[in-house]
Design a protein around this motif. Structure first.
Motif, PDB file in Angstrom:
ATOM      1  N   GLN A 248     -15.037  -0.528   2.409  1.00 60.97           N
ATOM      2  CA  GLN A 248     -14.719  -0.373   3.812  1.00 60.97           C
ATOM      3  C   GLN A 248     -13.803  -1.481   4.500  1.00 60.97           C
ATOM      4  O   GLN A 248     -13.421  -1.208   5.655  1.00 60.97           O
ATOM      5  CB  GLN A 248     -16.375  -0.409   4.664  1.00 60.97           C
ATOM      6  CG  GLN A 248     -17.313   0.291   4.215  1.00 60.97           C
ATOM      7  CD  GLN A 248     -18.516   0.314   4.656  1.00 60.97           C
ATOM      8  OE1 GLN A 248     -19.306  -0.384   3.923  1.00 60.97           O
ATOM      9  NE2 GLN A 248     -19.080   0.864   5.668  1.00 60.97           N
ATOM     10  N   THR A 249     -13.574  -2.313   3.616  1.00 65.47           N
ATOM     11  CA  THR A 249     -12.559  -3.470   4.150  1.00 65.47           C
ATOM     12  C   THR A 249     -11.095  -3.317   3.805  1.00 65.47           C
ATOM     13  O   THR A 249     -10.290  -3.926   4.332  1.00 65.47           O
ATOM     14  CB  THR A 249     -13.027  -4.734   3.762  1.00 65.47           C
ATOM     15  OG1 THR A 249     -12.669  -5.017   2.225  1.00 65.47           O
ATOM     16  CG2 THR A 249     -14.433  -5.015   4.230  1.00 65.47           C
ATOM     17  N   LEU A 250     -10.796  -2.242   2.874  1.00 61.26           N
ATOM     18  CA  LEU A 250      -9.719  -2.016   2.649  1.00 61.26           C
ATOM     19  C   LEU A 250      -8.770  -1.600   3.410  1.00 61.26           C
ATOM     20  O   LEU A 250      -8.960  -0.941   4.408  1.00 61.26           O
ATOM     21  CB  LEU A 250      -9.834  -1.180   1.208  1.00 61.26           C
ATOM     22  CG  LEU A 250     -10.463  -1.441   0.336  1.00 61.26           C
ATOM     23  CD1 LEU A 250     -10.798  -0.161  -0.867  1.00 61.26           C
ATOM     24  CD2 LEU A 250     -10.054  -2.904  -0.416  1.00 61.26           C
ATOM     25  N   PRO A 251      -7.553  -1.773   3.368  1.00 59.79           N
ATOM     26  CA  PRO A 251      -6.661  -1.143   4.340  1.00 59.79           C
ATOM     27  C   PRO A 251      -6.511   0.368   4.146  1.00 59.79           C
ATOM     28  O   PRO A 251      -7.029   0.984   3.369  1.00 59.79           O
ATOM     29  CB  PRO A 251      -5.119  -1.585   3.790  1.00 59.79           C
ATOM     30  CG  PRO A 251      -5.258  -2.840   2.934  1.00 59.79           C
ATOM     31  CD  PRO A 251      -6.871  -2.492   2.417  1.00 59.79           C
ATOM     32  N   ARG A 252      -6.221   1.047   5.319  1.00 60.42           N
ATOM     33  CA  ARG A 252      -6.271   2.585   5.590  1.00 60.42           C
ATOM     34  C   ARG A 252      -6.009   3.430   4.176  1.00 60.42           C
ATOM     35  O   ARG A 252      -6.791   4.061   3.643  1.00 60.42           O
ATOM     36  CB  ARG A 252      -5.590   3.142   6.451  1.00 60.42           C
ATOM     37  CG  ARG A 252      -5.814   4.467   6.827  1.00 60.42           C
ATOM     38  CD  ARG A 252      -4.878   5.023   7.917  1.00 60.42           C
ATOM     39  NE  ARG A 252      -5.272   4.503   9.083  1.00 60.42           N
ATOM     40  CZ  ARG A 252      -5.207   4.981  10.096  1.00 60.42           C
ATOM     41  NH1 ARG A 252      -4.291   5.740  10.432  1.00 60.42           N
ATOM     42  NH2 ARG A 252      -5.727   4.354  11.264  1.00 60.42           N
TER      43      ARG A 252
END
Length: 169
Positions: free
Chosen positions: A143-147
């Protein structure tokens, strides 16, 4: 070793904001032991309480020759550069994605008896501190990854054989 199954992405307990631990009794000591022991098998580094179905602010670790448990942890300092580091998670089995993490992190909290602890580290240890404290806020690393990376991760998760059918992630 405790027989604690690991909850996988899609399980609602992984999305919960965990409650602080307020009693440091035998149950807290058992939880600390379970978390540490669950982190020991090869290929593991740490386990947060929600990953074993316990929505409390605690994690156990066995990283870089250091082993312990932290209750009510707070990341109080990060430093160095923010770098993409290949990261995996027991709750997202067999999938790894480059994840932005600080090179250094410091966490304060309590041990299983309620005594203050202050731990810090660089590299993999810093990555673990950031990863595990995220779990306690209801955040799984994907959920913290870039789009675009997050989209790729979600496609991979949805097609993984372990993915919980009908989840709303």
């Amino acid at each position: 070793m405790p027989d604690r199954s690991i909850r996988v992405f899609g399980d609602p307990v992984l999305r919960q904001i965990c409650e602080p631990v307020v009693e440091f009794d035998e149950a807290a000591r058992r939880l600390a032991e379970d978390l540490i022991e669950t982190s020991l098998p090869a290929g593991r580094a740490a386990v947060a309480a929600p990953q074993i179905g316990v929505p409390l602010q605690a994690f156990g670790y066995d990283v870089d020759g250091r082993r312990g448990a932290v209750f009510n942890p707070v990341v109080v300092e990060t430093g160095g550069e923010l770098r993409d580091i290949d990261e995996g998670c027991l709750s997202v089995p067999e999938l790894w994605f480059p994840t932005p993490r600080w090179e250094y992190a410091r966490v304060t909290g309590l041990d299983a008896t309620g005594e203050p602890v202050d731990i810090d580290g660089e590299g993999v240890f810093a990555q673990m501190l950031q990863h595990e404290t995220d779990h306690l806020k209801g955040i799984v690393y994907v959920q913290t990854l870039p789009r675009e990376r997050r989209r790729e991760a979600m496609r991979s998760i949805r097609t993984a054989p372990w993915f919980l059918a009908g989840s709303q992630n």
